[in-house]
Design an enzyme around this catalytic site. Structure first.
Site, PDB file in Angstrom:
ATOM      1  N   HIS A 133       0.818  -1.227   0.000  1.00 60.93           N
ATOM      2  CA  HIS A 133       0.000   0.000   0.000  1.00 60.93           C
ATOM      3  C   HIS A 133       0.850   1.275   0.000  1.00 60.93           C
ATOM      4  O   HIS A 133       0.304   2.370  -0.128  1.00 60.93           O
ATOM      5  CB  HIS A 133      -0.933   0.031   1.205  1.00 60.93           C
ATOM      6  N   ASP A 170      -2.559 -10.890  -2.069  1.00 61.76           N
ATOM      7  CA  ASP A 170      -3.089 -10.334  -0.818  1.00 61.76           C
ATOM      8  C   ASP A 170      -4.558  -9.968  -1.038  1.00 61.76           C
ATOM      9  O   ASP A 170      -4.952  -9.593  -2.149  1.00 61.76           O
ATOM     10  CB  ASP A 170      -2.283  -9.087  -0.447  1.00 61.76           C
ATOM     11  N   HIS A 172      -6.139  -7.469  -0.137  1.00 67.23           N
ATOM     12  CA  HIS A 172      -6.301  -6.046  -0.439  1.00 67.23           C
ATOM     13  C   HIS A 172      -5.582  -5.713  -1.743  1.00 67.23           C
ATOM     14  O   HIS A 172      -4.511  -6.258  -2.020  1.00 67.23           O
ATOM     15  CB  HIS A 172      -5.720  -5.194   0.691  1.00 67.23           C
ATOM     16  N   ASP A 257      -4.240 -12.815   3.742  1.00 65.59           N
ATOM     17  CA  ASP A 257      -5.457 -12.373   4.416  1.00 65.59           C
ATOM     18  C   ASP A 257      -6.722 -12.681   3.610  1.00 65.59           C
ATOM     19  O   ASP A 257      -7.829 -12.355   4.051  1.00 65.59           O
ATOM     20  CB  ASP A 257      -5.380 -10.886   4.786  1.00 65.59           C
TER      21      ASP A 257
HETATM   22 ZN    ZN Z   1      -3.845  -7.270   2.962  1.00 64.20          ZN
END
Ligand code: ZN
Length: 327
Positions: A133, A170, A172, A257
């Site tokens: 991120h 991931d 996200h 995740d």
């Molecule tokens: Zn994540």
């Protein structure tokens, strides 16, 4: 079990100094590093591959400045030295965070270089803080330095490789990585992620800018998706695109995740799916003639799921690279 043509070598790069990046009660916690490292050791024991464990060199300022703005890096160093700070509601700096972030980036450089030089078949950086991120001028979503982007830049600066593919499973979307390489035609960024979800980006329509259009491939998954959807996205769409791109290196933003046991997200992936995708990823790397695959830890907040998923990934990669499973 050894692949034909040479013994498989697993490399783990990690350092408990990264555990000094910590905030009480935060899910991005030190025990995650040990769980991921245990997963690598579990895979080494299960496969009988040769296993090496090394401590990382911290990334140099010159290495991280290839990706990040000097003023942002100075802010990280200054705030950590002052005792810590919150960059946003999710993203903390503790006194050990600057040193940990440089170690995380350095470890990711090290695994990427080890594979590119033929020193390891599968190399895993068990690092914190995570990176995907983080953009050029800001941290976010638990991430301070974009570890995988720093590694891509290091590979190129060392003359080891030009074209690179990033695999990001991931849960996200890796908005920082996508933004950093948005206009970079020699970098293929591929991602599956829950959508709509944090950070809000990652629609199929985001495909890269200008001459790099087509080198960002997002496959959003709706909440509740599981093994079938994750495997379909990678095996039928994203991995064939990577093979067609013909990169000189494949680096994985290995977040776990999306696992059904993870407390932060709403996908229902099991470690069996990570293994299945890894088998096919290893097979792609083998057909491209690559020496192996390098991975760096991103998310994954259930410790048992994290350990099992890391182990399953490495076992799958070794099988795919050896040609003993997969297409
Ligand atoms: Zn994540």
């Amino acid at each position: 079990m050894s692949p034909p043509g040479g013994a498989a070598r697993i490399l783990l790069v990690t350092d408990d100094a990264m555990d000094r990046h910590a905030a009480p009660g935060h899910p991005e916690r030190p025990a995650r590093r040990a769980a991921a490292a245990a997963g690598v050791e579990r895979a080494a024991a299960a496969t009988g591959a040769r296993f090496d464990r090394r401590g990382p060199m911290p990334a140099t300022i010159a290495q991280v400045q290839r990706i990040h703005a000097p003023a942002y890096l100075q802010l990280l160093a200054d705030e950590a030295a002052r005792g810590g700070a919150w960059l946003d509601g999710d993203t903390y700096l503790s006194p050990g965070s600057w040193d940990a972030a440089l170690l995380a980036a350095g470890a990711t450089v090290q695994v990427a270089e080890a594979v590119a030089r033929g020193e390891a078949t599968v190399a895993f950086a068990a690092v914190r803080p995570p990176g995907h991120h983080a953009a050029a001028g800001r941290g976010a979503g638990f991430c301070l330095i974009n570890n995988i982007a720093v590694a891509v830049a290091a590979l190129r600066a060392a003359g080891l490789v030009e074209r690179v593919a990033i695999v990001d499973w991931d849960v996200h979307h890796g908005d920082g990585t996508q933004a950093i390489f948005d206009a970079a035609p020699a970098l293929l960024y591929t991602s599956t992620h829950q959508f709509p979800f944090y950070p809000g980006t990652g629609a199929r329509s985001e495909q890269g800018s200008g001459g790099a259009r087509g080198t960002t491939l997002n496959r959003p998954l709706s909440a509740g998706s599981g093994d079938k959807e994750l495997i379909a996205a990678w095996v039928t769409e994203l991995l064939p695109a990577i093979e067609a791109f013909a990169p000189g290196a494949i680096l994985v933003s290995a977040g776990y995740d999306a696992h059904g046991d993870d407390p932060l997200a709403e996908l229902n992936v099991t470690e069996r799916a990570y293994r299945a995708v890894a088998v096919e990823l290893g097979a792609v790397a083998r057909r491209l003639g690559l020496p192996g695959v390098a991975l760096t830890l991103e998310g994954g907040y259930d410790l048992a799921a994290l350990e099992l998923s890391v182990a399953a990934t490495i076992e799958g990669l070794l099988a795919g690279l050896a040609g003993s499973e997969g297409s």
